[in-house]
Design a protein around this motif. Structure first.
Motif, PDB file in Angstrom:
ATOM      1  N   PHE A 152      31.379  -4.270 -10.850  1.00  0.00           N
ATOM      2  CA  PHE A 152      31.692  -4.916  -9.570  1.00  0.00           C
ATOM      3  C   PHE A 152      32.038  -6.394  -9.737  1.00  0.00           C
ATOM      4  N   VAL A 153      32.322  -6.802 -10.981  1.00  0.00           N
ATOM      5  CA  VAL A 153      32.647  -8.198 -11.279  1.00  0.00           C
ATOM      6  C   VAL A 153      33.889  -8.223 -12.161  1.00  0.00           C
ATOM      7  N   SER A 154      34.776  -9.198 -11.908  1.00  0.00           N
ATOM      8  CA  SER A 154      35.982  -9.345 -12.703  1.00  0.00           C
ATOM      9  C   SER A 154      36.089 -10.778 -13.220  1.00  0.00           C
ATOM     10  N   ASP A 155      36.731 -10.941 -14.369  1.00  0.00           N
ATOM     11  CA  ASP A 155      36.947 -12.276 -14.917  1.00  0.00           C
ATOM     12  C   ASP A 155      38.029 -13.040 -14.154  1.00  0.00           C
ATOM     13  N   VAL A 156      38.840 -12.317 -13.423  1.00  0.00           N
ATOM     14  CA  VAL A 156      39.936 -12.933 -12.662  1.00  0.00           C
ATOM     15  C   VAL A 156      39.916 -12.409 -11.231  1.00  0.00           C
ATOM     16  N   GLN A 157      40.597 -13.122 -10.350  1.00  0.00           N
ATOM     17  CA  GLN A 157      40.733 -12.654  -8.971  1.00  0.00           C
ATOM     18  C   GLN A 157      41.392 -11.275  -8.983  1.00  0.00           C
ATOM     19  N   THR A 158      40.806 -10.353  -8.277  1.00  0.00           N
ATOM     20  CA  THR A 158      41.370  -9.012  -8.204  1.00  0.00           C
ATOM     21  C   THR A 158      41.080  -8.417  -6.834  1.00  0.00           C
ATOM     22  N   TRP A 160      39.564  -5.505  -4.394  1.00  0.00           N
ATOM     23  CA  TRP A 160      38.490  -4.510  -4.365  1.00  0.00           C
ATOM     24  C   TRP A 160      38.666  -3.705  -3.083  1.00  0.00           C
ATOM     25  N   ILE A 161      38.551  -2.385  -3.156  1.00  0.00           N
ATOM     26  CA  ILE A 161      38.686  -1.560  -1.964  1.00  0.00           C
ATOM     27  C   ILE A 161      37.422  -0.742  -1.754  1.00  0.00           C
ATOM     28  N   CYS A 162      36.969  -0.706  -0.516  1.00  0.00           N
ATOM     29  CA  CYS A 162      35.806   0.114  -0.158  1.00  0.00           C
ATOM     30  C   CYS A 162      36.270   1.564  -0.036  1.00  0.00           C
ATOM     31  N   LEU A 163      35.675   2.438  -0.822  1.00  0.00           N
ATOM     32  CA  LEU A 163      36.056   3.846  -0.801  1.00  0.00           C
ATOM     33  C   LEU A 163      35.643   4.536   0.486  1.00  0.00           C
ATOM     34  N   ASN A 164      34.761   3.914   1.254  1.00  0.00           N
ATOM     35  CA  ASN A 164      34.327   4.530   2.500  1.00  0.00           C
ATOM     36  C   ASN A 164      35.304   4.265   3.643  1.00  0.00           C
ATOM     37  N   CYS A 165      35.658   2.988   3.855  1.00  0.00           N
ATOM     38  CA  CYS A 165      36.484   2.663   5.025  1.00  0.00           C
ATOM     39  C   CYS A 165      37.863   2.112   4.680  1.00  0.00           C
ATOM     40  N   GLY A 166      38.081   1.701   3.427  1.00  0.00           N
ATOM     41  CA  GLY A 166      39.384   1.197   3.029  1.00  0.00           C
ATOM     42  C   GLY A 166      39.538  -0.312   3.106  1.00  0.00           C
ATOM     43  N   TYR A 167      38.474  -1.026   3.451  1.00  0.00           N
ATOM     44  CA  TYR A 167      38.541  -2.490   3.504  1.00  0.00           C
ATOM     45  C   TYR A 167      38.915  -3.038   2.132  1.00  0.00           C
ATOM     46  N   ILE A 168      39.832  -4.012   2.110  1.00  0.00           N
ATOM     47  CA  ILE A 168      40.271  -4.628   0.863  1.00  0.00           C
ATOM     48  C   ILE A 168      39.838  -6.089   0.835  1.00  0.00           C
ATOM     49  N   TYR A 169      39.220  -6.463  -0.281  1.00  0.00           N
ATOM     50  CA  TYR A 169      38.742  -7.826  -0.488  1.00  0.00           C
ATOM     51  C   TYR A 169      39.345  -8.340  -1.786  1.00  0.00           C
ATOM     52  N   THR A 170      39.698  -9.619  -1.824  1.00  0.00           N
ATOM     53  CA  THR A 170      40.200 -10.232  -3.051  1.00  0.00           C
ATOM     54  C   THR A 170      39.212 -11.286  -3.529  1.00  0.00           C
ATOM     55  N   GLY A 171      38.805 -11.184  -4.780  1.00  0.00           N
ATOM     56  CA  GLY A 171      37.860 -12.130  -5.355  1.00  0.00           C
ATOM     57  C   GLY A 171      37.465 -11.683  -6.746  1.00  0.00           C
ATOM     58  N   THR A 172      36.515 -12.387  -7.338  1.00  0.00           N
ATOM     59  CA  THR A 172      36.062 -12.030  -8.682  1.00  0.00           C
ATOM     60  C   THR A 172      34.856 -11.095  -8.658  1.00  0.00           C
ATOM     61  N   LYS A 173      34.343 -10.819  -7.460  1.00  0.00           N
ATOM     62  CA  LYS A 173      33.179  -9.943  -7.335  1.00  0.00           C
ATOM     63  C   LYS A 173      33.292  -9.147  -6.046  1.00  0.00           C
ATOM     64  N   ALA A 174      33.006  -7.862  -6.127  1.00  0.00           N
ATOM     65  CA  ALA A 174      33.018  -7.028  -4.928  1.00  0.00           C
ATOM     66  C   ALA A 174      31.909  -7.486  -3.981  1.00  0.00           C
ATOM     67  N   PRO A 175      32.152  -7.413  -2.676  1.00  0.00           N
ATOM     68  CA  PRO A 175      31.108  -7.803  -1.721  1.00  0.00           C
ATOM     69  C   PRO A 175      29.828  -6.985  -1.912  1.00  0.00           C
ATOM     70  N   ALA A 176      28.698  -7.607  -1.685  1.00  0.00           N
ATOM     71  CA  ALA A 176      27.420  -6.891  -1.792  1.00  0.00           C
ATOM     72  C   ALA A 176      27.322  -5.800  -0.738  1.00  0.00           C
ATOM     73  N   VAL A 177      27.922  -6.062   0.418  1.00  0.00           N
ATOM     74  CA  VAL A 177      27.962  -5.107   1.523  1.00  0.00           C
ATOM     75  C   VAL A 177      29.353  -5.178   2.136  1.00  0.00           C
TER      76      VAL A 177
END
Length: 201
Positions: A152-158, A160-177
């Motif tokens: 759930f962590v990346s060295d670069v901005q990437t 992240w998509i929630c497999l449940n609802c499809g929300y997309i976030y851009t960052g180096t770490k997936a949201p905790a929630v």
């Protein structure tokens, strides 16, 4: 060298492959349940996704046996016992098994089918061998993410998509929630690894 199908090695190899794919599907379903219990929902999804493809492979091999409907084919075989408390270890075991199918088992089964004159069967074995190689690569990549604590962590901005609802976030770490559906981090996957992604990061 044309061979009567009922007397062929190919017939036996098809049944071995059918049994192997059926067992792989069950092993991956068990592993998916274990990943779910560990709140690693993305790994659960990877195992279930692959299990469904293994079911399809089993059906393809089984259908090649249609002309022997009503008979019983006796074969021997060895199958792995992949039991571990570690989800990353289950991924590595799955990777090993997929590579073995790809590099030795199905390649040789395909070669035998070709020699015996069963070209359609040979094509199935050779093409599915390539798919199993891809399965092994995928299992290995997720195992490496887990081993390096980078699931759930990346060295670069990437993305992240929630497999449940499809929300997309851009960052180096997936949201905790997930801020949309409130599902935990275990549902996030790198966007480029999402099965139906149309984006590249």
């Amino acid at each position: 060298m044309a061979v009567d199908f009922k007397d062929s090695m190919t017939k036996d190899n098809l049944m071995r492959a059918f049994a192997g794919e059926s067992q792989a599907r069950n092993r991956y379903t068990f592993a998916a349940a274990q990943a779910k219990e560990a709140k690693l929902h993305v790994i659960e999804a990877v195992f279930n996704y692959t299990a469904n493809q293994e079911r399809e492979h089993a059906e393809i091999f089984y259908k090649h046996l249609q002309q022997l409907s009503g008979s019983t084919i006796h074969v021997d075989g060895g199958y792995p016992v992949d039991i571990s408390d570690s989800v990353s270890d289950l991924l590595r075991k799955a990777q090993h098994n997929e590579y073995e199918e790809a590099e030795s088992v199905y390649t040789s089964f395909g070669d035998i089918a070709k020699e015996e004159g069963f070209l359609a069967v040979a094509g199935s074995f050779h093409m599915i061998a390539q798919i199993e190689k891809f399965h092994g690569d995928r299992f290995g990549r997720f195992a490496q993410f887990m081993e390096e604590n980078k699931l759930f962590v990346s060295d670069v901005q990437t993305g992240w998509i929630c497999l449940n609802c499809g929300y997309i976030y851009t960052g180096t770490k997936a949201p905790a929630v997930c801020p949309v559906c409130q599902h935990d981090q275990g549902y996030f996957i790198r966007l480029e690894l999402s099965p139906f992604s149309c984006f590249s990061y």
